[in-house]
Enzyme design. Structure first.
Site, short mmCIF file in Angstrom:
data_model
loop_
_atom_site.label_atom_id
_atom_site.label_comp_id
_atom_site.label_asym_id
_atom_site.label_seq_id
_atom_site.Cartn_x
_atom_site.Cartn_y
_atom_site.Cartn_z
N ASP A 472 0.87 -1.15 0.19
CA ASP A 472 -0.15 0.12 -0.06
C ASP A 472 1.17 1.77 0.16
O ASP A 472 2.12 1.34 0.35
CB ASP A 472 -1.23 -0.15 1.39
CG ASP A 472 -2.24 0.79 1.03
OD1 ASP A 472 -2.70 0.98 0.11
OD2 ASP A 472 -3.39 0.51 1.82
N ASP A 541 -10.62 2.19 -3.57
CA ASP A 541 -11.49 1.83 -1.78
C ASP A 541 -12.76 1.59 -1.87
O ASP A 541 -13.51 1.37 -1.39
CB ASP A 541 -11.10 2.81 -1.13
CG ASP A 541 -9.30 2.50 -0.58
OD1 ASP A 541 -9.15 1.48 -0.82
OD2 ASP A 541 -8.59 3.34 0.25
C1 DGJ Z 1 -5.38 1.90 2.15
C2 DGJ Z 1 -6.30 0.90 1.10
O1 DGJ Z 1 -6.44 1.01 -0.51
C3 DGJ Z 1 -7.20 -0.01 1.65
O2 DGJ Z 1 -7.72 -1.27 1.16
C4 DGJ Z 1 -6.76 -0.62 2.69
O3 DGJ Z 1 -5.40 -1.41 2.80
C5 DGJ Z 1 -6.25 0.62 4.26
N1 DGJ Z 1 -5.17 1.88 3.09
C6 DGJ Z 1 -5.40 0.15 5.06
O4 DGJ Z 1 -4.86 1.35 5.74
#
Ligand code: DGJ
Length: 772
Positions: A472, A541
Site C-alpha cells: 500500500d 477503495d
Molecule cells: C488503503 C487501501 O486501499 C485499503 O484497501 C486498505 O488497505 C487501507 N489502505 C489500510 O490502511
C-alpha cells in the site's frame, strides 16, 4: 519486423505499420501510423509541403520544420509546436537541432540497466541516433521495440552527453507522434481517491491539452494512459490509437492541435520540478512509452494492450497463472481485530471456497488506528500473541493461503522508526512537513532507507508462510526534498528509481513466487511501471458495484481484467451507503480478479449459500474471466452496459442496469465475440433475490397476510430467496452477434417466473458456450 531501406524505417506488427524517414537535412520525418501497409509508399503518404507559409522560419530554402510531421523535435529552429525536449546547453542556450547519425536493429526487447523497468520479450529493436549540429557530441537516441503479436510498439529516448560542458535537462519526453489530421477525441482517465479512472472524452481542439500528475505517483487524478479516437470511432469500430507509459511517478502527456490542423502528441516524465544535469560522459534514459493502433474501436485497441500487459509486462512467474479468490479483512474489521476474530473469519471463508486470507493494515507496531505504528514492521503481540508464523500455519491448516498488507514507503511520526530516524522522512530543513493520513513518506532516494525497507519486509516474509503481499501507499508527496541529493530537480525521478530498486530486490530477486498486489489507496498508482512487479492492482477503495462500473470501465481501456483486483463487499456500501444486490456485486467483481472484503459471519445463511455458489462459478470460469478477450458496449447508452469476456470456447456476458424505469424497455444483447459459422448455447446464470427487497409488496404474492418487517418475513429473508427467470437459447454465432432479445424485466404489473427481476442496480449474467 523492422525493415530499413534507403533511410526509410518501417516497423510492422501483425496488423499495423509505423513508418518514418529522414529529410535530406537529417531530421526524422513521420510518415504513417495505422493499418499495416505492404510497402512504405513514402511519396504517397508523406505530408506535402509544396509552398512555405507566411510568418514561418525556414531551416533551409523551402524546408520549414513547423510544417513537417516529425518523429522527435527540438527548440529554436523553427518548430514552434510543443517541444518534447528542453535543455540548457553548455553555451546557455536552449536551441537543440538533432540530425541523423546512425541506426541499428537488434533482436529482442530493449534493455538498459538504468533502474527503470522495460517491457520484456519484444521481437526486434530499432535504435536511431542523432547528434546536435553545434554540440556534436551531444546525442539523442530513439529506441523502438515491436511486439508484433499484440500490435504494440514501445519507444523511449536517451540523451548522451559527450561534451565538456554540462547539459541541464528540464523536459525530456519518451516519445512524440505527429499526425496529419486532428479530428480526434482524446480519452483520458480522471478522478480522485475512491473515484478513479472515470472516462473523459475531450474533442482535440486548438492549443494543448495536458494530462499529468505532480503528486509523486502516477496518481488517481489522471492515469498516464490515454487514447485518440478518430471521428466516428466508438467501442466497436473505427480507428483508435492508445498510449501508455511504463512509469509510476509524475507523468506528463500533451495533445496539441496545431495551427496547421495537424496533431502532436507526446508523453514522458513530468517536467514539473524536474531538472537533471548531465556532465561529460553521462546519459539520461527515459521510461518506455507504448502505443498501439486498431481499426476495431476502443475494444480492439484495449485488446492489444491487454495482451501486451499479460505477455510482456507482468512478471514471468505469473503469466497466465490464475489468481486466487481472496478474503481481505479490511472493510470488515478495519484496525479492530485479534487472532480469534481473524481465525473465525478465515474458517468461514474456507467453508465457502475462498483460497487466500489477506490480513490487512493493523497487524504490526502500535497500530490501532492510522495515527501510529507505520514504519515498525514487527508483529503487534497484543492482537496476535503467537505471531504471524503461527497465524499463517493455522490459516494454512484450514486449506487457505496467507497474504499480508504492508505500507513500507511511509512512516507515522508516532513510531519507533521515526523516533530513531526522523531524517529518513521526506522534509525540508527548516520547514514543517505536511502530513497526509497522519504519515510522512520515507526518502527512497537514500540507500540506507531502501536497505531498511528491504530488510524489514524480508524479515517478516521469512517469519511466516506468506504467499501474497498487498503493498500500500497512502499519501501524495509534499515538501519534496532528498536530504542527500545535490540537485533537488532529481528528487521525484530518483524516488521512483528507489521504489523500483526496493521492489526488484524483494520481489524479483528474493521472492519471485509471492503474488504482489500493488495498492495506493486503491488506484493511485495503477500503471505499467507497477505492473512490471505486481501482476494485479487494488483498483479502488470504492467497492460499490455501481461506482465500480465507472471505474473498471475506464481501466479496461488500457489494463487487462487479470490486473484489476475487485472485491465484493457489504451493503449498505461503506463509500456510498447504497444497497446493491449480491448478484450484481458479484457480476461486476467477476470481470477481474474477484475476492471478498466482508465478514461472512455477518451475512444471512442464504447469502452465504449464494456466495458459495458464486465462488464455485467463478472458479469454473476463472481463466476466461481473468485472461479472456474483454469487450464492452452500451446496448442502451445511459441505461444499459454490457461487459463480455471470451475464451476457452465460451463467452461470459453481463448486462447491467445503469438506470431503471417503470415499463422497462426491452433488452437486446449482442454477443460481440461469437464466431460466425458456430452454434452456441446461451444460458442465464441463476440469480437469487432477497425477499425483503419486495418489502410490503410481498403480501400480493403470498396467500396469507404477513407484516413486511415481521418475524416471519425476517426469518424467510435470512433463509430463502426469490429466483430469477431462466433463459436458454441455442442459436448461431451470427444470431448472437446480431442480438438476442432477452426476457422482460420486472414491472409493476406482476411477478412471473420467466421475468428477469433486476430493477435498480440489477444485472444479468449469461454463459454462452460453443456447441461441439
Ligand atoms: C488503503 C487501501 O486501499 C485499503 O484497501 C486498505 O488497505 C487501507 N489502505 C489500510 O490502511
Amino acid at each position: 519486423m523492422i525493415d530499413v531501406h534507403k533511410k526509410v524505417f518501417k516497423l510492422d506488427t501483425k496488423n499495423t505499420s509505423y513508418i518514418f524517414t529522414l529529410s535530406p537535412q537529417g531530421h526524422p520525418i513521420h510518415i504513417h501510423y495505422g493499418s499495416r501497409l505492404p510497402s512504405a509508399d513514402v511519396e504517397a503518404l508523406r505530408l506535402k509541403n509544396n509552398i512555405t507559409l507566411g510568418s514561418t522560419v525556414d531551416y533551409a530554402p523551402g524546408y520549414c520544420l513547423d510544417s513537417e510531421l516529425l518523429e522527435y523535435s527540438g527548440i529554436g529552429k523553427g518548430d514552434y509546436r510543443h517541444s518534447p525536449i528542453e535543455c540548457m546547453l553548455p553555451d546557455g542556450s536552449f536551441t537543440t537541432d538533432f540530425v541523423y547519425e546512425g541506426h541499428r536493429v537488434t533482436q529482442g526487447a530493449y534493455e538498459n540497466d538504468c533502474g527503470l523497468p522495460f517491457a520484456m520479450g519484444g521481437g526486434e529493436t530499432l535504435t536511431v541516433w542523432f547528434r546536435d549540429t553545434k554540440f556534436k557530441s551531444l546525442r539523442l537516441f530513439l529506441n523502438y521495440t515491436v511486439f508484433p503479436e499484440c500490435d504494440v510498439i514501445a519507444r523511449n529516448a536517451e540523451l548522451h552527453n559527450g561534451e565538456n560542458g554540462e547539459v541541464a535537462i528540464r523536459k525530456f519526453m519518451s516519445a512524440m507522434v505527429d499526425l496529419p489530421e486532428s479530428d480526434y477525441t482524446l480519452l483520458t482517465l480522471n478522478g480522485s481517491w475512491a473515484k478513479e479512472a472515470h472516462i473523459q472524452d475531450s474533442p482535440v481542439s486548438y492549443g494543448i491539452h495536458v494530462n499529468d500528475s505532480a503528486v509523486g505517483a502516477s496518481s488517481n487524478r489522471h492515469n498516464p494512459a490515454f487514447l485518440l479516437k478518430k471521428t466516428g470511432a466508438d467501442e466497436l469500430q473505427g480507428r483508435v490509437m492508445g498510449f501508455n507509459l511504463l512509469y509510476s511517478g509524475n507523468h506528463y502527456s500533451a495533445v496539441e492541435k496545431t495551427n496547421q490542423d495537424t496533431l502532436r502528441a507526446m508523453l514522458g516524465i513530468n517536467p514539473h520540478c524536474f531538472l537533471w544535469k548531465l556532465g561529460y560522459g553521462e546519459k539520461f534514459v527515459t521510461p518506455q512509452a507504448v502505443m498501439t493502433f486498431s481499426e476495431h474501436g476502443i475494444n480492439g485497441m484495449a485488446a492489444n494492450f491487454h495482451d501486451f500487459v499479460n505477455h510482456h509486462i507482468i512478471p514471468k512467474h505469473f503469466r497466465n497463472v490464475q489468481r486466487p479468490v481472496v478474503l481481505n479483512n479490511w472493510e470488515a474489521t478495519f484496525f479492530d481485530f485479534n487472532r480469534r476474530k481473524i481465525l473465525g473469519m478465515a474458517k468461514k471463508a474456507a467453508e465457502l471456497g475462498v483460497e487466500m486470507f489477506v490480513l490487512d493494515d493493523g497487524w504490526f507496531g502500535k497500530r490501532n488506528n492510522d495515527r501510529a505504528g507505520l514504519g515498525d514492521w514487527v508483529v503487534n503481540e497484543k492482537k496476535l500473541p503467537s505471531g504471524l508464523g503461527a497465524l499463517a500455519k493455522s490459516i494454512n491448516a484450514m486449506g487457505l493461503r496467507f497474504g499480508l498488507w504492508f505500507e513500507p514507503e511511509c512512516v507515522n511520526p508516532d513510531s519507533d522508526l521515526y523516533r530513531k530516524h526522523p531524517d529518513w522522512a521526506i522534509q525540508i530543513p527548516g520547514r514543517e512537513p505536511s502530513l497526509g493520513r497522519n504519515q510522512l513518506t520515507l526518502d527512497l532516494t537514500r540507500a540506507e532507507v531502501r536497505d531498511y525497507i528491504v530488510d524489514s519486509v524480508d524479515k517478516v516474509l521469512r517469519s511466516a508462510n506468506i504467499e501474497y503481499v498487498k503493498w500500500d501507499y497512502n499519501r501524495h508527496i509534499s515538501d519534496a526534498f532528498g536530504s542527500t541529493l545535490q540537485n533537488q530537480g532529481e528528487f521525484f525521478h530518483r524516488y521512483i528509481l528507489g521504489l523500483y530498486d526496493v521492489l526488484r530486490r524483494i520481489f524479483k530477486e528474493k521472492y519471485p513466487h509471492i503474488l504482489l498486489e500493488s495498492c495506493s489507496s486503491g488506484g493511485n498508482r495503477f500503471d505499467l511501471g507497477m505492473l512490471c512487479f505486481s501482476p494485479q492492482v487494488w483498483t479502488s477503495d470504492d467497492t460499490d458495484a455501481m461506482e465500480r462500473l465507472d471505474i473498471q470501465r475506464g481501466m479496461y481501456c488500457f489494463y487487462p481484467p487479470s490486473s484489476i483486483s475487485c472485491h465484493v463487499s457489504m451493503c449498505p456500501n461503506a463509500q456510498t451507503l447504497r444497497n446493491v444486490p449480491l448478484s450484481t456485486r458479484f457480476n461486476v467483481a467477476a470481470f477481474g480478479v474477484m475476492g471478498y472484503e466482508l465478514d461472512f459471519g455477518e451475512l444471512t445463511p442464504e447469502e452465504r449459500r449464494q456466495i458459495k455458489e458464486q465462488i464455485e462459478f467463478y472458479k469454473t470460469h476463472r481463466h476466461t474471466f481473468q485472461f479472456g478477450r474483454f469487450s464492452r458496449y452500451f446496448p442502451k447508452p445511459g441505461q444499459r452496459e454490457s461487459w463480455q469476456m471470451a475464451g476457452n470456447g465460451e463467452i461470459l456476458a453481463a448486462i447491467y442496469n445503469l438506470s431503471y424505469h417503470a415499463i422497462p424497455t426491452r433488452d437486446t444483447l449482442r454477443i460481440l465475440e461469437a464466431k460466425p459459422g458456430k452454434i452456441y448455447r446461451m444460458k442465464s446464470v441463476p440469480q437469487k433475490l432477497r425477499i425483503n427487497r419486495f418489502g410490503g409488496l410481498i403480501k400480493h404474492v403470498v396467500p396469507i397476510h404477513l407484516k413486511a418487517d415481521g418475524l416471519v418475513l425476517r426469518f424467510a429473508d435470512r433463509h430463502f430467496a426469490m429466483t430469477d427467470g431462466q433463459e436458454d437459447y441455442t442459436c448461431s454465432g451470427e444470431t448472437l452477434r446480431s442480438g438476442v432479445n432477452l426476457a422482460m424485466q420486472y414491472s409493476g404489473t406482476g411477478y412471473g417466473k420467466d421475468l428477469r427481476i433486476t430493477g435498480d442496480f440489477g444485472s444479468s449474467l449469461y454463459v454462452v458456450r460453443e456447441e461441439a
